[in-house]
Write a protein that holds these residues in place. Structure first.
Motif, PDB file in Angstrom:
ATOM      1  N   PRO A  62       3.067   4.082  -1.452  1.00  0.00           N
ATOM      2  CA  PRO A  62       3.260   4.581  -2.818  1.00  0.00           C
ATOM      3  C   PRO A  62       4.726   4.902  -3.124  1.00  0.00           C
ATOM      4  O   PRO A  62       5.069   6.011  -3.504  1.00  0.00           O
ATOM      5  CB  PRO A  62       2.393   5.840  -2.833  1.00  0.00           C
ATOM      6  N   HIS A 101      -6.217   4.554 -15.511  1.00  0.00           N
ATOM      7  CA  HIS A 101      -5.082   3.651 -15.294  1.00  0.00           C
ATOM      8  C   HIS A 101      -5.453   2.578 -14.278  1.00  0.00           C
ATOM      9  O   HIS A 101      -5.168   1.408 -14.466  1.00  0.00           O
ATOM     10  CB  HIS A 101      -3.867   4.447 -14.820  1.00  0.00           C
ATOM     11  N   ARG A 102      -6.111   2.981 -13.200  1.00  0.00           N
ATOM     12  CA  ARG A 102      -6.524   2.008 -12.173  1.00  0.00           C
ATOM     13  C   ARG A 102      -7.482   0.979 -12.742  1.00  0.00           C
ATOM     14  O   ARG A 102      -7.362  -0.212 -12.471  1.00  0.00           O
ATOM     15  CB  ARG A 102      -7.163   2.739 -10.994  1.00  0.00           C
ATOM     16  N   ALA A 103      -8.457   1.418 -13.528  1.00  0.00           N
ATOM     17  CA  ALA A 103      -9.438   0.498 -14.111  1.00  0.00           C
ATOM     18  C   ALA A 103      -8.762  -0.489 -15.053  1.00  0.00           C
ATOM     19  O   ALA A 103      -9.045  -1.693 -15.015  1.00  0.00           O
ATOM     20  CB  ALA A 103     -10.509   1.285 -14.855  1.00  0.00           C
ATOM     21  N   THR A 104      -7.849  -0.005 -15.870  1.00  0.00           N
ATOM     22  CA  THR A 104      -7.133  -0.885 -16.800  1.00  0.00           C
ATOM     23  C   THR A 104      -6.281  -1.895 -16.041  1.00  0.00           C
ATOM     24  O   THR A 104      -6.257  -3.077 -16.384  1.00  0.00           O
ATOM     25  CB  THR A 104      -6.249  -0.056 -17.749  1.00  0.00           C
ATOM     26  N   THR A 105      -5.604  -1.452 -14.996  1.00  0.00           N
ATOM     27  CA  THR A 105      -4.776  -2.348 -14.190  1.00  0.00           C
ATOM     28  C   THR A 105      -5.627  -3.447 -13.583  1.00  0.00           C
ATOM     29  O   THR A 105      -5.257  -4.624 -13.596  1.00  0.00           O
ATOM     30  CB  THR A 105      -4.043  -1.563 -13.088  1.00  0.00           C
ATOM     31  N   ARG A 106      -6.771  -3.095 -13.047  1.00  0.00           N
ATOM     32  CA  ARG A 106      -7.658  -4.104 -12.441  1.00  0.00           C
ATOM     33  C   ARG A 106      -8.153  -5.100 -13.476  1.00  0.00           C
ATOM     34  O   ARG A 106      -8.250  -6.291 -13.190  1.00  0.00           O
ATOM     35  CB  ARG A 106      -8.826  -3.424 -11.736  1.00  0.00           C
ATOM     36  N   GLU A 119      -5.389  -7.527 -14.238  1.00  0.00           N
ATOM     37  CA  GLU A 119      -5.171  -8.464 -13.124  1.00  0.00           C
ATOM     38  C   GLU A 119      -6.169  -9.607 -13.142  1.00  0.00           C
ATOM     39  O   GLU A 119      -5.880 -10.691 -12.648  1.00  0.00           O
ATOM     40  CB  GLU A 119      -5.239  -7.720 -11.784  1.00  0.00           C
ATOM     41  N   ASP A 171       0.808  -1.226   0.000  1.00  0.00           N
ATOM     42  CA  ASP A 171       0.000   0.000   0.000  1.00  0.00           C
ATOM     43  C   ASP A 171       0.840   1.275   0.000  1.00  0.00           C
ATOM     44  O   ASP A 171       0.306   2.365  -0.201  1.00  0.00           O
ATOM     45  CB  ASP A 171      -0.937   0.014   1.214  1.00  0.00           C
ATOM     46  N   LYS A 222      -1.878   7.600  -9.817  1.00  0.00           N
ATOM     47  CA  LYS A 222      -2.501   7.035 -11.018  1.00  0.00           C
ATOM     48  C   LYS A 222      -3.883   7.645 -11.200  1.00  0.00           C
ATOM     49  O   LYS A 222      -4.600   7.873 -10.238  1.00  0.00           O
ATOM     50  CB  LYS A 222      -2.593   5.524 -10.886  1.00  0.00           C
ATOM     51  N   ASN A 223      -4.252   7.858 -12.444  1.00  0.00           N
ATOM     52  CA  ASN A 223      -5.577   8.399 -12.705  1.00  0.00           C
ATOM     53  C   ASN A 223      -6.599   7.254 -12.761  1.00  0.00           C
ATOM     54  O   ASN A 223      -6.230   6.087 -12.838  1.00  0.00           O
ATOM     55  CB  ASN A 223      -5.580   9.234 -13.994  1.00  0.00           C
ATOM     56  N   PRO A 224      -7.891   7.548 -12.707  1.00  0.00           N
ATOM     57  CA  PRO A 224      -8.916   6.490 -12.683  1.00  0.00           C
ATOM     58  C   PRO A 224      -8.844   5.532 -13.867  1.00  0.00           C
ATOM     59  O   PRO A 224      -9.053   4.329 -13.699  1.00  0.00           O
ATOM     60  CB  PRO A 224     -10.231   7.266 -12.670  1.00  0.00           C
TER      61      PRO A 224
END
Length: 65
Positions: free
Chosen positions: A37, A55-60, A63, A35, A51-53
């Motif tokens: 950074p 980027h987070r959505a793509t990473t998830r 995964e 956790d 990270k912008n939203p």
């Protein structure tokens, strides 16, 4: 023959110089967690860029594959 001076730019943000062994010891001791950074880049412990939203959505999504 002219001499060329090469200087490395050192960031002015909060950074720490660490060896890989010190970095791993901090993780094993619980000082650093997933956790936090931060990341170790060429011996410098630096804060990660936020990270912008999107980027987070793509990473998830990646995964989940």
């Amino acid at each position: 023959m002219s001499s060329v001076e090469i200087t490395a730019s050192v960031p002015q943000d909060l950074i720490w110089r660490l060896s890989v062994e010190q970095y791993h010891a901090m993780i094993q001791a619980g000082i650093l967690t997933d956790d936090d950074p931060v990341e170790l880049l060429e011996g410098w412990l630096v804060f990660k860029m936020p990270k912008n939203p999107a980027h987070r959505a793509t990473t998830r999504l990646v995964e989940l594959l």
